[in-house]
Design an enzyme around this catalytic site. Structure first.
Site, short mmCIF file in Angstrom:
data_model
loop_
_atom_site.label_atom_id
_atom_site.label_comp_id
_atom_site.label_asym_id
_atom_site.label_seq_id
_atom_site.Cartn_x
_atom_site.Cartn_y
_atom_site.Cartn_z
N SER A 234 0.79 -1.24 0.00
CA SER A 234 0.00 0.00 0.00
C SER A 234 0.82 1.29 0.00
O SER A 234 0.26 2.37 -0.15
CB SER A 234 -0.96 0.02 1.20
OG SER A 234 -0.26 0.02 2.41
N LYS A 279 -6.04 4.62 8.24
CA LYS A 279 -4.90 5.39 7.75
C LYS A 279 -5.18 6.89 7.77
O LYS A 279 -4.27 7.69 7.99
CB LYS A 279 -4.53 4.91 6.34
CG LYS A 279 -3.97 3.50 6.35
CD LYS A 279 -3.44 3.06 5.00
CE LYS A 279 -2.76 1.68 5.14
NZ LYS A 279 -2.13 1.25 3.89
#
Length: 348
Positions: A234, A279
């Protein structure tokens, strides 16, 4: 006598509490992790980062659940429970899971280097080194010899230009045939005669491993990325931005605190990731001003699995609003989208 019973009961309660702490449950708990500066992780020979600001990769913290963390995840915001079977593949060991995550990061890192170098007009070439073993079926003959992290360099003395060629050759054999496998285990060259098995109960011959291409990049200038402690794909987009920011005279950070997430492929396309809400929380805690979020298309297949699924960008905007964040959440489909946005940002 009553006092002794009270002491015994208290001792049993303490014992139960301690045991509950150490007994793992078949779940993992995920929560917002860190938002790490990328500049200290990337070094390019003869170049230094142009950034007066910072690019950050954002992580998710994950650990095996016990009774306490399980209950905490039920009530605390932005903590999630995931079944062990949804995190690890069937029969996948802890070691194989870690190898798979590091392999995903390595591929993401290689993609980031290729995209950034090509965009900057720098030299980058790909060398195929062999087949990287991600896992081995525990009941396969190969399990006596191969392990996650091994590198298969040849079969029957033949080397291959891709894992597709490797698979094609193995499938030209029959179940029960033996092949001579040349491989490296902990940098030591080995050979083994391994019997092929029926890998899908349909008569398809195979060694009984999951695999991925192992590639080495040859770049000019040379680059080093310290990502040994980071798993998963990611951080691809943010690594690409950080690498690209070493070349030319433009400070692409614009002096700002910039976080983001998203996979990257060799063509610069940004892909969907998991845990975007966590996140966003991690980036906000690091006082990020800008957050790049994948503007992915929610497929029909994903809708079947997750009926309420929305794009990463939509989820990121929703979370930023919920935590009253001042971050500007920016949708990106490609690396170029991120650059185009940064062109419009006024430098501090």
């Amino acid at each position: 006598m009553r006092r002794n019973w009270k002491k015994l009961l208290a001792g049993l309660i303490v014992l139960v509490l301690v045991v509950a702490f150490f007994v793992p449950l078949p779940y993992y708990v995920t929560r917002p992790g860190s938002a790490d500066k990328l500049d200290p992780l990337v070094s390019v020979e003869g170049y230094s980062s142009n950034g007066k600001g910072v690019f950050r990769l954002v992580t998710i913290a994950m650990g095996q659940a016990n009774i306490y963390s399980y209950l905490a995840a039920k009530v605390l915001p932005y903590q999630e429970l995931e079944k062990e079977s949804d995190v690890r593949g069937e029969h996948e060991t802890d070691e194989e899971y870690n190898v798979r995550q590091l392999s995903l990061m390595n591929q993401s890192k290689n993609n980031a280097i290729q995209v950034a170098y090509k965009a900057a007009g720098k030299s980058v070439k790909v060398e195929y080194r062999g087949v990287y073993v991600l896992s081995v079926m525990p009941d396969a003959p190969a399990a006596k010899y191969l392990a996650a992290g091994d590198l298969i360099t040849a079969i029957d003395g033949k080397s291959f230009a891709s894992s597709a060629e490797f698979i094609k050759y193995v499938r030209s054999k029959k179940v029960g045939d033996k092949v001579e496998v040349s491989y490296k285990h902990e940098d030591k060259s080995e050979k083994a005669s391994i019997e092929l098995i029926d890998i899908d109960k349909k008569g398809t011959p195979g060694i009984g491993i999951s695999l991925v291409d192992d590639q080495k990049l040859v770049t000019d200038p040379k680059i080093k990325i310290d990502s040994d402690k980071i798993g998963g794909p990611s951080a691809g987009l943010m690594f690409t931005l950080e690498i690209y920011n070493h070349f030319g005279d433009t400070d692409w950070t614009k002096g700002r605190n910039i976080a983001g997430t998203g996979t990257i492929d060799v063509d610069g396309n940004v892909g969907r990731i998991g845990g975007i809400d966590q996140k966003i929380v991690a980036a906000d805690r690091a006082d990020a001003e800008i957050f790049f979020a994948p503007d992915d298309t929610v497929t029909a297949e994903l809708k079947k699995v997750e009926p309420g699924a929305v794009s990463n960008y939509e989820e990121a905007v929703k979370t930023a609003k919920a935590i009253d964040s001042k971050m500007k959440v920016v949708p990106v489909k490609t690396f170029q989208d991120a650059l185009d946005y940064l062109k419009t940002v006024k430098a501090k």
